[in-house]
Design a protein around this motif. Structure first.
Motif, mmCIF file in Angstrom:
data_model
loop_
_atom_site.group_PDB
_atom_site.id
_atom_site.type_symbol
_atom_site.label_atom_id
_atom_site.label_comp_id
_atom_site.label_asym_id
_atom_site.label_seq_id
_atom_site.Cartn_x
_atom_site.Cartn_y
_atom_site.Cartn_z
ATOM 1 N N LYS A 128 0.824 -1.197 0.000
ATOM 2 C CA LYS A 128 0.000 0.000 0.000
ATOM 3 C C LYS A 128 0.865 1.256 0.000
ATOM 4 O O LYS A 128 2.063 1.212 0.276
ATOM 5 C CB LYS A 128 -0.921 0.013 1.228
ATOM 6 C CG LYS A 128 -1.854 -1.207 1.325
ATOM 7 C CD LYS A 128 -2.816 -1.317 0.152
ATOM 8 C CE LYS A 128 -3.735 -2.515 0.277
ATOM 9 N NZ LYS A 128 -4.601 -2.682 -0.924
ATOM 10 N N HIS A 129 0.222 2.379 -0.262
ATOM 11 C CA HIS A 129 0.932 3.656 -0.326
ATOM 12 C C HIS A 129 1.075 4.291 1.053
ATOM 13 O O HIS A 129 0.692 5.439 1.290
ATOM 14 C CB HIS A 129 0.202 4.609 -1.285
ATOM 15 C CG HIS A 129 0.455 4.330 -2.729
ATOM 16 N ND1 HIS A 129 -0.116 3.265 -3.391
ATOM 17 C CD2 HIS A 129 1.224 4.969 -3.646
ATOM 18 C CE1 HIS A 129 0.281 3.271 -4.655
ATOM 19 N NE2 HIS A 129 1.095 4.285 -4.828
ATOM 20 N N TYR A 130 1.660 3.537 1.986
ATOM 21 C CA TYR A 130 1.959 4.090 3.298
ATOM 22 C C TYR A 130 3.117 5.087 3.171
ATOM 23 O O TYR A 130 3.886 5.045 2.202
ATOM 24 C CB TYR A 130 2.377 2.982 4.264
ATOM 25 C CG TYR A 130 1.406 1.840 4.411
ATOM 26 C CD1 TYR A 130 0.091 2.052 4.812
ATOM 27 C CD2 TYR A 130 1.808 0.527 4.165
ATOM 28 C CE1 TYR A 130 -0.800 0.990 4.958
ATOM 29 C CE2 TYR A 130 0.932 -0.542 4.316
ATOM 30 C CZ TYR A 130 -0.379 -0.293 4.705
ATOM 31 O OH TYR A 130 -1.249 -1.342 4.841
ATOM 32 N N ALA A 131 3.264 5.950 4.165
ATOM 33 C CA ALA A 131 4.424 6.830 4.190
ATOM 34 C C ALA A 131 5.686 5.979 4.110
ATOM 35 O O ALA A 131 5.809 4.959 4.779
ATOM 36 C CB ALA A 131 4.430 7.658 5.474
ATOM 37 N N ASP A 195 -0.912 3.417 -9.032
ATOM 38 C CA ASP A 195 0.545 3.358 -9.165
ATOM 39 C C ASP A 195 1.055 2.090 -8.490
ATOM 40 O O ASP A 195 0.397 1.534 -7.605
ATOM 41 C CB ASP A 195 1.208 4.573 -8.510
ATOM 42 C CG ASP A 195 1.030 5.849 -9.331
ATOM 43 O OD1 ASP A 195 0.601 5.762 -10.496
ATOM 44 O OD2 ASP A 195 1.322 6.932 -8.802
ATOM 45 N N THR A 196 2.237 1.669 -8.894
ATOM 46 C CA THR A 196 2.836 0.445 -8.364
ATOM 47 C C THR A 196 3.725 0.740 -7.161
ATOM 48 O O THR A 196 4.642 1.557 -7.257
ATOM 49 C CB THR A 196 3.688 -0.249 -9.442
ATOM 50 O OG1 THR A 196 2.844 -0.651 -10.525
ATOM 51 C CG2 THR A 196 4.395 -1.470 -8.881
ATOM 52 N N VAL A 197 3.473 0.078 -6.045
ATOM 53 C CA VAL A 197 4.385 0.099 -4.903
ATOM 54 C C VAL A 197 5.368 -1.043 -5.099
ATOM 55 O O VAL A 197 4.959 -2.196 -5.245
ATOM 56 C CB VAL A 197 3.632 -0.077 -3.565
ATOM 57 C CG1 VAL A 197 4.620 -0.139 -2.399
ATOM 58 C CG2 VAL A 197 2.624 1.044 -3.354
ATOM 59 N N PHE A 198 6.678 -0.734 -5.123
ATOM 60 C CA PHE A 198 7.650 -1.812 -5.321
ATOM 61 C C PHE A 198 8.741 -1.827 -4.257
ATOM 62 O O PHE A 198 9.678 -2.621 -4.326
ATOM 63 C CB PHE A 198 8.259 -1.750 -6.725
ATOM 64 C CG PHE A 198 9.191 -0.588 -6.987
ATOM 65 C CD1 PHE A 198 10.561 -0.719 -6.818
ATOM 66 C CD2 PHE A 198 8.697 0.630 -7.438
ATOM 67 C CE1 PHE A 198 11.422 0.342 -7.081
ATOM 68 C CE2 PHE A 198 9.546 1.699 -7.702
ATOM 69 C CZ PHE A 198 10.921 1.548 -7.525
#
Length: 260
Positions: A128-131, A195-198
């Motif tokens: 996920k888009h965590y900080a 968007d992709t979290v990688f």
């Protein structure tokens, strides 16, 4: 099997990041956070990591080739080729993200290891888009749709996901653990499927926050462009790909050719 661990996120000092007339406050982040989410588990020996040596300090992120294979393969290949060396962070949006990876330094360019052919979105449910998330910028619309060399670090503030947003996440099927992570650490949940979290920063989040605090320019209408006032305000000197734990801070990082 889920991993549960205390991730020692560096506690950013509560300082005023001042430059000229610009004043932004670096957030105070939890010095440790216990979660079952993989992004907050300490890296394991042998995990692929990226070490960003920048003009503001060093950032280390663990990469997730199992969840985002194309994004990681592209990023690793470009890093090893030296593509990112000497490039700048061209976008510094306080409370949102800092973005780089464009050799032109404008945010309008980019490349891939596949003869510049963009690659598709890889939205894994476990990331996920965590900080602190390391993400592949995904262009949408126009003639090009897909990922390229550009990436960003999520610099959302710890209190950025409100209770109303948390309730909405629950309604949308997020687990209690994911909602708790967003509540505690902050993030950008509306980007989870775009968007992709990688990867995820595990050391140097204070440096990411410093990047988000640099002075930025305004256009003729007074709107912030999110572009640092000085072109070389944040320079990526080198991105090294290696395996965890990697070299000690201050030692010269060398690429591990067995990775990727």
């Amino acid at each position: 099997m889920k991993r549960s661990a205390c991730l020692p996120l560096l506690l950013a000092a509560v300082l005023l990041c001042s430059c000229g007339s610009n004043t932004k406050k670096a957030p105070t982040r939890p010095d440790q956070f216990i979660s079952e989410e993989r992004q907050f588990a300490a890296p394991s020996d042998g995990d692929t990591i990226a070490i960003f040596s920048t003009s503001l300090g060093e950032v280390r992120a663990v990469l997730y080739p199992d969840a985002a294979p194309m994004a990681v393969y592209n990023f690793v290949g470009l890093a090893r080729s030296g593509y990112y060396d000497g490039t700048i962070i061209w976008r510094s949006q306080y409370g949102f993200a800092v973005q780089g990876g464009d050799a032109t330094g404008t945010g309008t360019g980019g490349s891939t290891i596949w003869s510049n052919t963009p690659y598709p979105l890889e939205a894994d449910a476990s990331l996920k888009h965590y900080a602190g998330a390391l993400c592949a910028a995904f262009a949408q619309g126009g003639d090009v749709t897909g990922g390229n060399s550009q990436f960003y670090f999520v610099a959302a503030l710890p209190d950025s996901v409100s209770s109303d947003q948390q309730a909405e996440l629950t309604q949308n099927g997020y687990t209690d653990s994911q909602v708790a992570a967003y509540a505690a650490m902050g993030g950008l949940p509306y980007l989870d499927n775009t968007d992709t979290v990688f990867g995820q920063v595990y050391q140097g989040m204070d440096v990411v926050d410093a990047m988000a605090c640099v002075e930025t320019t305004k256009d003729e209408d007074g709107n912030d462009t999110w572009k640092p006032t000085e072109d070389a305000a944040i320079t990526i000197e080198k991105v090294t790909i290696t395996t965890y734990p990697g070299p000690a801070a201050g030692d010269e990082a060398t690429s591990d050719s067995s990775v990727g």
